[in-house]
Design a protein around this motif. Structure first.
Motif, PDB file in Angstrom:
ATOM      1  N   LEU A  73       0.830  -1.203   0.000  1.00 41.26           N
ATOM      2  CA  LEU A  73       0.000   0.000   0.000  1.00 41.26           C
ATOM      3  C   LEU A  73       0.871   1.263   0.000  1.00 41.26           C
ATOM      4  O   LEU A  73       0.607   2.211  -0.736  1.00 41.26           O
ATOM      5  N   LYS A  75       3.837   1.315  -1.064  1.00 45.10           N
ATOM      6  CA  LYS A  75       4.747   1.217  -2.210  1.00 45.10           C
ATOM      7  C   LYS A  75       6.162   1.618  -1.810  1.00 45.10           C
ATOM      8  O   LYS A  75       6.888   2.326  -2.540  1.00 45.10           O
ATOM      9  N   ARG A 130     -15.728  -3.991  -0.906  1.00 46.77           N
ATOM     10  CA  ARG A 130     -14.641  -3.016  -0.789  1.00 46.77           C
ATOM     11  C   ARG A 130     -14.008  -2.807  -2.152  1.00 46.77           C
ATOM     12  O   ARG A 130     -14.098  -3.655  -3.035  1.00 46.77           O
ATOM     13  N   THR A 131     -13.340  -1.686  -2.296  1.00 42.09           N
ATOM     14  CA  THR A 131     -12.574  -1.415  -3.505  1.00 42.09           C
ATOM     15  C   THR A 131     -11.105  -1.255  -3.139  1.00 42.09           C
ATOM     16  O   THR A 131     -10.766  -0.994  -1.972  1.00 42.09           O
ATOM     17  N   VAL A 132     -10.250  -1.407  -4.125  1.00 44.92           N
ATOM     18  CA  VAL A 132      -8.819  -1.245  -3.882  1.00 44.92           C
ATOM     19  C   VAL A 132      -8.530   0.160  -3.369  1.00 44.92           C
ATOM     20  O   VAL A 132      -7.670   0.366  -2.502  1.00 44.92           O
ATOM     21  N   GLU A 133      -9.263   1.137  -3.865  1.00 46.43           N
ATOM     22  CA  GLU A 133      -9.052   2.522  -3.462  1.00 46.43           C
ATOM     23  C   GLU A 133      -9.373   2.763  -1.983  1.00 46.43           C
ATOM     24  O   GLU A 133      -8.889   3.731  -1.393  1.00 46.43           O
ATOM     25  N   SER A 134     -10.177   1.889  -1.378  1.00 48.24           N
ATOM     26  CA  SER A 134     -10.581   2.078   0.017  1.00 48.24           C
ATOM     27  C   SER A 134      -9.594   1.471   1.013  1.00 48.24           C
ATOM     28  O   SER A 134      -9.755   1.630   2.226  1.00 48.24           O
ATOM     29  N   GLU A 136      -6.650   0.644   3.544  1.00 44.83           N
ATOM     30  CA  GLU A 136      -5.861   1.412   4.492  1.00 44.83           C
ATOM     31  C   GLU A 136      -4.779   0.520   5.075  1.00 44.83           C
ATOM     32  O   GLU A 136      -4.814  -0.711   4.924  1.00 44.83           O
TER      33      GLU A 136
END
Length: 221
Positions: A73, A75, A130-134, A136
């Motif tokens: 996340l 990176k 859920r989405t990848v953008e969400s 944490e």
């Protein structure tokens, strides 16, 4: 009748299960909790025995320091010796070392270390909840395989049994890896008690132990 008792604790299992049952705590509080939990076994008179503590053996892996692991996340690499987990684990070990009758048996973690998604998060992603953008940071968990811990537990059980150092062993653990050692101990006349901390165990494990006893339940804490 006084029974000399050794308590063996699978540290990885205990920490995970204690966090589930009784929530997050500081390293000092968790160490005190573990001591009190073991004392609850010694004070338990339900079997009609008076237990005398030989020693508490605590099995775990040393905290990983001076190593970086890639976080998908962020990176970027995470320096483990600067993480909150490392600081907590190091203090927890130090707290246990200071306590009387504790003997630490430390293995090590494998070189294959990763940050993985928690299982429930993976399920939510696959189901579309859920989405990848969400995602944490709290949705990820550090994962590394323990090395040498199960072997140390087995060796100590065999040593305690063959040397007749105790009459009873209480093992706080949650899997079936202990079965060969438990069978050996029972053949040597050791009373072998399993404490899975209210976790469900397979029904066929009952034939390899002399008793099943968990202490505090969540509602009692």
């Amino acid at each position: 009748m006084v029974v000399h008792t050794a308590i063996l604790v699978d540290g990885g299992f205990y920490r995970k299960r204690a966090r589930f049952l009784w929530g997050e705590k500081t390293a000092e509080q968790r160490a005190q909790e573990l001591w009190a939990y073991c004392q609850a076994h010694l004070r338990d008179k339900s079997s009609g025995e008076e237990r005398f503590l030989y020693r508490i053996f605590y099995y775990d892996c040393e905290p990983v320091g001076r190593k970086s692991v890639y976080h998908p996340l962020r990176k970027a690499n995470v320096d483990l010796d600067k993480s909150d987990t490392y600081v907590w684990a190091t203090e927890f070990m130090e707290q246990l070392k200071k306590r009387r009758k504790f003997a630490l048996r430390l293995g090590h973690l494998s070189d294959q270390m990763n940050y993985n998604l928690k299982p429930d998060v993976t399920r939510d992603l696959c189901s579309g909840k859920r989405t990848v953008e969400s995602l944490e940071e709290r949705d990820f968990i550090f994962s590394a395989q323990q090395k040498g811990v199960d072997m140390k537990i087995g060796v100590d059980i065999a040593s305690l049994a063959y040397k007749k150092q105790v009459q009873q062993i209480i093992l706080i653990a949650g899997d079936s890896d202990f079965v060969p050692a438990a069978k050996l101990a029972r053949r040597e006349g050791i009373d072998f008690i399993l404490d899975p901390m209210w976790n469900t165990i397979r029904s066929d494990l009952f034939e390899h132990i002399d008793g099943l006893k968990s202490q505090w339940h969540k509602k009692d804490r």
